[in-house]
Design a protein around this motif. Structure first.
Motif, PDB file in Angstrom:
ATOM      1  N   VAL A 123       0.278 -12.129  -4.031  1.00  8.50           N
ATOM      2  CA  VAL A 123       0.604 -10.609  -2.707  1.00  8.50           C
ATOM      3  C   VAL A 123       0.474  -9.540  -3.045  1.00  8.50           C
ATOM      4  N   ARG A 124       1.503  -9.343  -4.029  1.00  4.67           N
ATOM      5  CA  ARG A 124       1.703  -7.598  -4.534  1.00  4.67           C
ATOM      6  C   ARG A 124       0.782  -7.057  -5.276  1.00  4.67           C
ATOM      7  N   ALA A 125      -0.299  -8.200  -5.769  1.00  4.07           N
ATOM      8  CA  ALA A 125      -1.197  -7.811  -6.254  1.00  4.07           C
ATOM      9  C   ALA A 125      -1.848  -7.112  -5.005  1.00  4.07           C
ATOM     10  N   TYR A 126      -2.107  -7.578  -4.522  1.00  2.00           N
ATOM     11  CA  TYR A 126      -2.959  -7.685  -3.124  1.00  2.00           C
ATOM     12  C   TYR A 126      -2.447  -6.252  -2.245  1.00  2.00           C
ATOM     13  N   ARG A 127      -1.051  -6.564  -1.943  1.00  2.86           N
ATOM     14  CA  ARG A 127      -0.667  -5.391  -1.511  1.00  2.86           C
ATOM     15  C   ARG A 127      -0.673  -3.514  -2.274  1.00  2.86           C
ATOM     16  N   MET A 128      -0.623  -4.037  -3.254  1.00  2.00           N
ATOM     17  CA  MET A 128      -0.894  -3.012  -4.262  1.00  2.00           C
ATOM     18  C   MET A 128      -2.209  -1.934  -4.024  1.00  2.00           C
ATOM     19  N   GLN A 129      -3.407  -3.194  -4.309  1.00  2.00           N
ATOM     20  CA  GLN A 129      -4.895  -2.831  -4.549  1.00  2.00           C
ATOM     21  C   GLN A 129      -5.371  -2.025  -3.320  1.00  2.00           C
ATOM     22  N   LEU A 130      -5.283  -3.171  -1.892  1.00  2.00           N
ATOM     23  CA  LEU A 130      -5.330  -2.697  -0.293  1.00  2.00           C
ATOM     24  C   LEU A 130      -4.498  -2.282   0.423  1.00  2.00           C
ATOM     25  N   ILE A 131      -3.877  -2.987   1.130  1.00  2.00           N
ATOM     26  CA  ILE A 131      -2.549  -2.598   1.692  1.00  2.00           C
ATOM     27  C   ILE A 131      -1.681  -1.129   1.350  1.00  2.00           C
ATOM     28  N   GLU A 132      -1.613  -1.384   0.152  1.00  2.00           N
ATOM     29  CA  GLU A 132      -0.816   0.391  -0.033  1.00  2.00           C
ATOM     30  C   GLU A 132      -2.371   1.741  -0.026  1.00  2.00           C
ATOM     31  N   ARG A 133      -2.990   1.007  -0.802  1.00  2.00           N
ATOM     32  CA  ARG A 133      -3.669   2.468  -1.174  1.00  2.00           C
ATOM     33  C   ARG A 133      -4.498   3.321   0.986  1.00  2.00           C
TER      34      ARG A 133
END
Length: 208
Positions: A123-133
């Motif tokens: 989930v963190r990987a998804y947040r960093m690679q998609l949501i946060e970007r």
């Protein structure tokens, strides 16, 4: 089964495995999905699968990269090329429905929601690679527009979340209810309304 020899053949097999993995994760959930079933769905052996991915986590990380990076790169390029906030929002309202209707990003979101408590690192990987970007792109757009005097925005980081929220909501809606005709949403109309309201609220001299 013959081993893939050319780069093109290897890419085809990797793509087939990722497609099978997403189908398996979407139907069974990430925790319940098995590597052997992913391989079987792709028409390949389990041994072949392990030549490309050593774990379910590695497959999911590859899915995040493969499904989200092209779209986010496109969004970033569009935002950088726009000459005004209005032009950026016009591009966004055309971009968002395409991502929701024509990509597998909503299905990926559904898998994440279902197993978020079990695999927080994914989930963190998804947040960093998609949501946060995406939030970072929109924050930069809002700051630039504020500096140029186009809008008044006191909290660009939080406002960016208001810009992005309907995209996330619509993606989840698509993943959960796309098979129900009475739940269909006119995404083009939704994002026209969304961007019109944002521009009106953010225009210079009207901070409310």
């Amino acid at each position: 089964m013959l081993r893939a020899r050319t780069d093109e053949a290897k890419d085809e097999r990797r793509h087939a495995l990722l497609g099978a993995a997403l189908d398996e994760f979407f139907e069974k959930g990430f925790a319940a999905a098995r590597m052997v079933d992913v391989a079987r769905r792709a028409g390949l052996s389990k041994g072949t699968l392990y030549l490309y991915f050593d774990s379910k986590e590695a497959m999911f990380r590859a899915l995040i990269e493969t499904l989200t990076k092209p779209s986010i790169d496109q969004l970033e390029q569009m935002a950088e090329a726009a000459h005004s906030l209005e032009e950026t929002f016009l591009g966004l309202r055309q971009f968002a429905p395409v991502i929701i209707r024509e990509t597998d990003v909503p299905r990926l979101m559904k898998v994440l929601i279902g197993d978020s408590h079990t695999f927080p690192e994914i989930v963190r990987a998804y947040r960093m690679q998609l949501i946060e970007r995406v939030l970072g792109i929109m924050t930069a757009v809002l700051r630039r527009a504020h500096k140029a005097g186009e809008i008044h925005v006191a909290a660009p980081e939080l406002t960016a979340r208001l810009v992005v929220a309907p995209i996330i909501m619509s993606g989840i809606w698509q993943a959960l209810f796309s098979d129900e005709p009475d739940a269909a949403v006119d995404l083009d109309a939704l994002f026209r309304l969304h961007t019109d309201l944002l521009l009106k609220a953010l225009k210079t001299g009207d901070p409310s």
